[in-house]
Design an enzyme around this catalytic site. Structure first.
Site, PDB file in Angstrom:
ATOM      1  CD  GLU A 245      -2.037  -1.269   3.053  1.00 55.99           C
ATOM      2  OE1 GLU A 245      -1.919  -0.262   3.776  1.00 55.99           O
ATOM      3  OE2 GLU A 245      -2.381  -2.378   3.475  1.00 55.99           O
ATOM      4  CE  LYS A 247       5.657   5.373   6.763  1.00 58.99           C
ATOM      5  NZ  LYS A 247       4.809   6.424   7.289  1.00 58.99           N
ATOM      6  NE  ARG A 252      -1.544   2.374  11.669  1.00 55.64           N
ATOM      7  CZ  ARG A 252      -0.721   1.451  12.120  1.00 55.64           C
ATOM      8  NH1 ARG A 252       0.506   1.780  12.466  1.00 55.64           N
ATOM      9  NH2 ARG A 252      -1.106   0.197  12.233  1.00 55.64           N
ATOM     10  NE  ARG A 267       2.600   5.277  16.625  1.00 53.60           N
ATOM     11  CZ  ARG A 267       3.861   5.443  16.312  1.00 53.60           C
ATOM     12  NH1 ARG A 267       4.203   5.555  15.056  1.00 53.60           N
ATOM     13  NH2 ARG A 267       4.773   5.513  17.248  1.00 53.60           N
ATOM     14  CD  GLU A 295      -1.614   7.670   7.678  1.00 47.43           C
ATOM     15  OE1 GLU A 295      -1.647   6.470   8.035  1.00 47.43           O
ATOM     16  OE2 GLU A 295      -0.634   8.420   7.841  1.00 47.43           O
ATOM     17  CE  LYS A 417       8.979   3.074   9.772  1.00 44.59           C
ATOM     18  NZ  LYS A 417       8.469   3.928  10.840  1.00 44.59           N
TER      19      LYS A 417
END
Lengths: 549, 343
Positions: A245, A247, A252, A267, A295, A417
């Protein structure tokens, strides 16, 4: 009263009133250990006046009283009392880096250390009544307050007026302290204090007792975090086993709907439901017993917008219509954690993803979007596509193993990531200014220039990226090599070369160079380069052409 | 007539052919005090106060150190030189220069509060005063030292009740000696870092009566550390050397601790704004007491301080020097740090 400041005797029982609050702030600002901060808060919340406790929760969660006196007036009154010229106040301010503290340091000596004897809510109550009063009345109140306070109280009082209690207490730390004080789960506390309540009317027990809090429907799942790929991407094996996906460069978050209520968590486990009204109508739409990971990001027509726009929304309680239009917030969902009240985290990603897609197809909403999967046949192809991340509004890829569960914390192996490298340019420092907060009295804020023929053209400021030791070295250089002084700014001999990294570039007519950079920071100090070897304005313009459109 | 020129080697008296605190090797250097940004290595002959000589010997090694007592004149090429207490650290002096009726005074570093070991600052009348201004902004306003000592003692007591060792960071020459007496009141055994210890023993050899200290050694028993105080230079902060003191709390003694941001930057548990430099009012009082018409402001907030002096009717000027103006040890590039080598 013991007559001693609390920062030198951590853990002593707080004396009452405003002084207890001032001592708490002093201690929180001095102590470096999270546990000591926690103890100080617990101590305060266990002993302080009931209304003061509620106000402290309010202040530390950003609900301060409306500002009734502006900075210039405060500074002017301070110089009236100490008889110093205004420019000297300004010099002092540039060195201290904090207005409230500058005033506290410059006011004539206090009568003693005893403190005012009033409570926190006394001053807040007064401040609220001042909203409708004349400047003379406001001035009389401020001057009287300064007179009766000790130095720590003056600082905190000035902070109350000027706002911004950035004193090293995160929302999370306060929540944990309250949880420890009243013996209720932290997530419950976070939920309670994140909601709508009025600190001038609610009692501490009403806000936080076990009866008041009840069952915790808000509780988020711990976020599963990815590791950065440092090695060769090929080592991940066949691409077919992986879901890729984009980033995104937002916050988050988890969207949770339970028991008829909607909760949005960041987050940092901060409850952000109230911050983003865009999400509120999801409450009626989504089924109960649902938790999604994704996100929080500004977006128009499904296209992500720069993080800078999100920043205009964070930290604001009241959102204007203009902000809602210019930075509408969406949610790019990429994982399913709970469905129909059942924890789905142990199921493989492929199954969770399929269900997530079904859910979003069923419950369609303009702000609820599916973060797309990037089709990938080979890692080489992906590497090429990665170069276009900026065009896609992303900062690289997330690479997740298709058969992986949704783990806890940062576990190596299943989620990666793969971020893009920042753009970089070599530039020379030409101006310096002292920083604020822990960089007080240290030249840490620099302006950089590139070459344009035989001229130097400033194009960006940067404040971060060096170690404390390097900052100290640059500070010493600035002090010895400053050429001219313009208020707080020193022009510096153009000698020190830095590699400036940044995430994006845009055209700007506010800047002489014609460009504005995003997230500029010092990547490294190029001791090996001289000012003759830095980049040129043409180099910048080429970058603008390539990445800024 | 200018008695001092500001040259690339430092402050130079042409008429007497000598430098004051030169930052490069010269033939004749008059030294105000033993801190490394003022007393530098390599000059052929030094003139200093008798109390400064043992300090120069341990810091710069053997050399030609001529000494003189307070107020006793020494002549160089007919220029009359005398030293007067500056109150900064042990042996610290202001340098008074007189030639053909003109009197200039170079302050070196100074403080106006008498700390009991550095000598009481003596205002010296002059035409031109060259003053430091390390803390030359009105936000620097020191509490009386006894109040700060109370704060330090309370902090130590609270560490003792929490079973912690108190580690105090202080300049190994000057402040480390200054805080010994207040610390000794609440602490049976004072331990020191090697850098502090070396200065301490040199001063004891020179006849100073200081409270006893013990050097921290690899075999220093842990029981001895518990509840006691360790005095160390700030360079020891965060170093592995600190490990054996755990559990401990750290406190920094420096005028810079006046500002919250500086305390936070240093990440210490406590900051005590105890300085060996004059605060804003101390600087103004000192300047006024000299009766000088012209004041050169050096190392510190020169621009602000000299501008303020001009506004109150003096001829205030700004001079850039290479003195650190710091309250804590800064490694001098190219010069081996003799203290740390033996630490």
């Amino acid at each position: 009263m013991t007559g001693q400041p609390s920062h030198i005797s951590p853990g002593t029982p707080a004396t009452g009133g405003f002084r207890a609050f001032a001592d708490l702030v002093t201690e929180l600002g001095t102590t470096t250990k999270t546990n000591d901060k926690l103890d100080a808060l617990v101590n305060f919340f266990s002993h302080a006046d009931d209304r003061d406790r509620v106000w402290v929760i309010a202040i530390f969660s950003g609900r301060r009283p409306r500002r009734v006196v502006n900075s210039t007036l405060l500074a002017t009154w301070c110089t009236e009392l100490n008889g110093l010229p205004f420019w000297l106040f300004e010099e002092s301010y540039h060195t201290v880096g904090d207005l409230a503290e500058t005033i506290a340091l410059l006011l004539p000596n206090t009568a003693g250390d005893e403190g005012s004897g009033h409570a926190l809510h006394h001053y807040i109550g007064k401040l609220k009544t001042l909203e409708k009063e004349s400047e003379e009345t406001r001035k009389a109140f401020v001057l009287d307050s300064w007179r009766e306070m000790n130095e720590a109280e003056r600082f905190v009082f000035n902070k109350l007026i000027t706002g911004g209690f950035r004193i090293g207490v995160s929302q999370k730390l306060m929540v944990n302290a309250l949880a420890k004080t009243v013996k209720v789960e932290p997530s419950v506390i976070a939920h309670r204090i994140g909601g709508n309540w009025d600190p001038s009317t609610i009692r501490f027990d009403e806000l936080l007792s076990e009866e008041a809090t009840g069952t915790d429907w808000s509780k988020p799942y711990p976020f599963y975090l990815a590791h950065a790929i440092e090695d060769d991407i090929e080592k991940l094996g066949e691409p077919a086993g992986w879901q890729v996906e984009w980033k995104w460069d937002g916050i988050r978050g988890q969207i949770i709907k339970r028991n008829g209520e909607l909760f949005v968590w960041s987050r940092g486990e901060e409850l952000m439901t109230e911050k983003f009204p865009e999400y509120h109508s999801l409450c009626d739409l989504l089924p109960d017993g649902l938790a999604m990971d994704g996100e929080i990001i500004p977006s128009i027509d499904g296209k992500p917008l720069p993080f800078a726009l999100l920043q205009t929304r964070i930290g604001r309680k009241n959102v204007t219509k203009k902000q809602l239009q210019e930075a509408p917030i969406a949610f790019f969902a990429y994982d399913l954690l709970e469905y129909e009240g059942i924890d789905w985290r142990t199921r493989p990603l492929s199954e969770r993803r399929a269900q997530l897609e079904k859910i979003l197809a069923t419950y369609q909403h303009p702000t609820l979007l599916l973060s797309p999967v990037v089709a990938v046949d080979s890692w080489n192809e992906l590497a090429e596509l990665r170069q276009q991340s900026r065009e896609a509004g992303a900062e690289g890829f997330m690479i997740k193993k298709k058969d992986s569960p949704y783990g806890v914390g940062r576990k190596r192996g299943d989620w990666w990531k793969w971020k893009i490298d920042p753009l970089t340019i070599d530039a020379v420092m030409i101006y310096a200014q002292k920083g604020a907060g822990r960089r007080s009295n240290l030249y840490t804020d620099y302006t950089f220039a590139v070459r344009d023929g035989d001229k130097l053209i400033s194009f960006t400021k940067a404040y971060s990226g060096l170690t404390d030791k390097e900052f100290a070295q640059v500070d010493a250089f600035v002090k010895r090599n400053s050429i001219e002084k313009f208020g707080p700014v020193r022009t510096v001999k153009p000698e020190l070369v830095f590699e400036i990294a940044f995430e994006g570039i845009a055209a700007s007519n506010r800047h002489k160079s014609g460009v504005a950079l995003r997230f500029p920071r010092m990547l490294r100090w190029r001791h090996d380069k001289t000012v003759d070897e830095i980049n040129t304005l043409d180099d910048l313009k080429k970058m603008l052409e390539m990445y800024g459109k | 007539m200018a008695l001092i020129d500001f040259t690339e080697n430092g402050m130079y008296c042409r008429a007497g052919d000598f430098y004051i605190d030169p930052w490069r090797p010269v033939d004749r250097a008059v030294i105000t005090h033993g801190h490394s940004d003022h007393a530098r290595w390599g000059s052929k002959a030094y003139l200093c106060h008798i109390h400064t000589k043992p300090i120069l010997e341990i810091r710069l090694g053997p050399g030609q150190y001529d000494t003189v007592d307070w107020g006793v004149p020494v002549y160089m090429n007919g220029v009359r030189i005398s030293l007067h207490p500056a109150g900064h650290i042990i042996g610290s002096a202001q340098v008074r220069i007189e030639h053909e009726g003109e009197v200039w005074v170079v302050s070196g570093d100074y403080k106006t509060e008498n700390d009991g070991i550095s000598g009481a600052f003596e205002p010296v009348r002059c035409h031109t005063f060259i003053s430091e201004c390390t803390f030359g902004l009105p936000l620097y306003k020191w509490k009386p030292q006894e109040d700060i000592y109370d704060d330090i003692r309370n902090w130590i007591r609270s560490n003792q009740s929490a079973g912690k060792t108190s580690v105090l960071f202080a300049y190994s020459l000057g402040k480390a000696q200054r805080i010994l007496r207040p610390v000794a009141d609440v602490c049976p055994t004072i331990l020191t870092h090697g850098a502090v210890y070396n200065v301490h023993t040199a001063l004891e050899r020179a006849g100073w009566d200081l409270p006893a200290v013990q050097r921290v050694m690899p075999d220093t028993p842990k029981d001895l550390l518990k509840g006691n105080v360790v005095i160390a230079p700030s360079s020891a902060e965060g170093s592995p050397w600190m490990k054996k003191f755990a559990p401990y709390a750290t406190g920094i003694c420096s005028g810079w601790m006046q500002v919250r941001g500086n305390r936070r930057r240093r990440n210490a548990d406590a900051g005590f704004a105890l300085s060996d430099h004059a605060d804003w009012q101390g600087l103004l009082d000192a300047v006024k007491a000299t009766g000088a018409e012209r004041v050169y402001a050096t190392h510190g907030f020169q621009a602000a301080f000299s501008r303020y002096l001009t506004e109150i009717g003096l001829d205030g000027r700004e001079v850039k020097t290479e003195f650190g103006g710091e309250e804590e040890e800064q490694p001098t590039p190219g010069v081996p740090d003799l203290d740390e080598e033996t630490a």
